[in-house]
Design a protein around this motif. Structure first.
Motif, PDB file in Angstrom:
ATOM      1  N   ARG A 209       0.778  -1.302  -0.083  1.00 45.12           N
ATOM      2  CA  ARG A 209       0.018   0.004  -0.074  1.00 45.12           C
ATOM      3  C   ARG A 209       0.863   1.332  -0.164  1.00 45.12           C
ATOM      4  NH1 ARG A 209      -5.194  -1.014   1.639  1.00 45.12           N
ATOM      5  NH2 ARG A 209      -5.596   1.078   2.776  1.00 45.12           N
ATOM      6  N   THR A 210       1.773   1.265  -0.870  1.00 44.21           N
ATOM      7  CA  THR A 210       2.606   2.431  -1.116  1.00 44.21           C
ATOM      8  C   THR A 210       1.986   3.757  -1.116  1.00 44.21           C
ATOM      9  OG1 THR A 210       2.870   2.038  -3.758  1.00 44.21           O
ATOM     10  CG2 THR A 210       4.330   1.047  -2.088  1.00 44.21           C
ATOM     11  N   PHE A 211       0.691   3.913  -1.632  1.00 45.19           N
ATOM     12  CA  PHE A 211       0.046   5.141  -1.837  1.00 45.19           C
ATOM     13  C   PHE A 211      -0.208   5.823  -0.525  1.00 45.19           C
ATOM     14  CE2 PHE A 211      -3.990   3.973   0.072  1.00 45.19           C
ATOM     15  CZ  PHE A 211      -4.077   2.550  -0.007  1.00 45.19           C
ATOM     16  N   SER A 212      -0.119   4.996   0.575  1.00 48.70           N
ATOM     17  CA  SER A 212      -0.157   5.626   2.050  1.00 48.70           C
ATOM     18  C   SER A 212       0.887   6.228   2.620  1.00 48.70           C
ATOM     19  CB  SER A 212      -0.664   4.423   3.201  1.00 48.70           C
ATOM     20  OG  SER A 212       0.506   3.859   3.290  1.00 48.70           O
TER      21      SER A 212
ATOM     22  N   ASN B  84       8.880   3.321  -6.661  1.00 48.15           N
ATOM     23  CA  ASN B  84       8.674   3.309  -5.195  1.00 48.15           C
ATOM     24  C   ASN B  84       9.926   2.949  -4.417  1.00 48.15           C
ATOM     25  OD1 ASN B  84       5.900   3.834  -5.061  1.00 48.15           O
ATOM     26  ND2 ASN B  84       5.478   1.984  -6.069  1.00 48.15           N
TER      27      ASN B  84
END
Length: 122
Positions: free
Chosen positions: A27-30, A77
């Motif tokens: 969940r790299t968007f967090s 990322n």
């Protein structure tokens, strides 16, 4: 959940260079910021550098300014720590961290990598 995987540690002579990498997955968007910390034997974990994912602002500890550079490739990322002019006192386990704030405080970070050993010795 976010997983962080560091790489690039090793043994280097004083004055040498190393580049650490930290790849994030999940969940790299967090993630709002990613940082590097280090911990030498018998010492507390120490802040090294942090980078913001939104505007790429960076901040480094005085002990590494002018020698270490943090950067990021958001498309991959991945965050990097370029370490130049290494000194024996830079010897430590280096940890990558990710979290919701641009900060030097370890407890603010939600996710941590497993660490990579950097040894500076002749």
């Amino acid at each position: 959940q976010v997983l962080l995987e560091e790489s690039g540690g090793g043994l280097v002579q004083p004055g040498g260079s190393l580049r650490l990498s930290c790849a994030a997955s999940g969940r790299t968007f967090s993630i709002r910021a990613m940082g590097w910390f280090r911990q030498a034997p018998g010492k507390e974990r120490e802040f090294v550098a942090v980078i913001s994912r939104s505007n790429s602002n960076t901040y480094s500890a005085d002990s590494v300014k002018g020698r270490f550079t943090i950067s990021a490739d958001n498309a991959k990322n991945t965050v990097y720590l370029q370490m130049n002019s290494l000194k024996p006192e830079d010897t430590a386990v280096y940890y990558c961290a990710a979290g919701g704030g641009f900060t030097t405080i370890p407890r603010v970070y939600d996710y941590w990598g497993q660490g990579t050993q950097v040894t500076v010795s002749s």
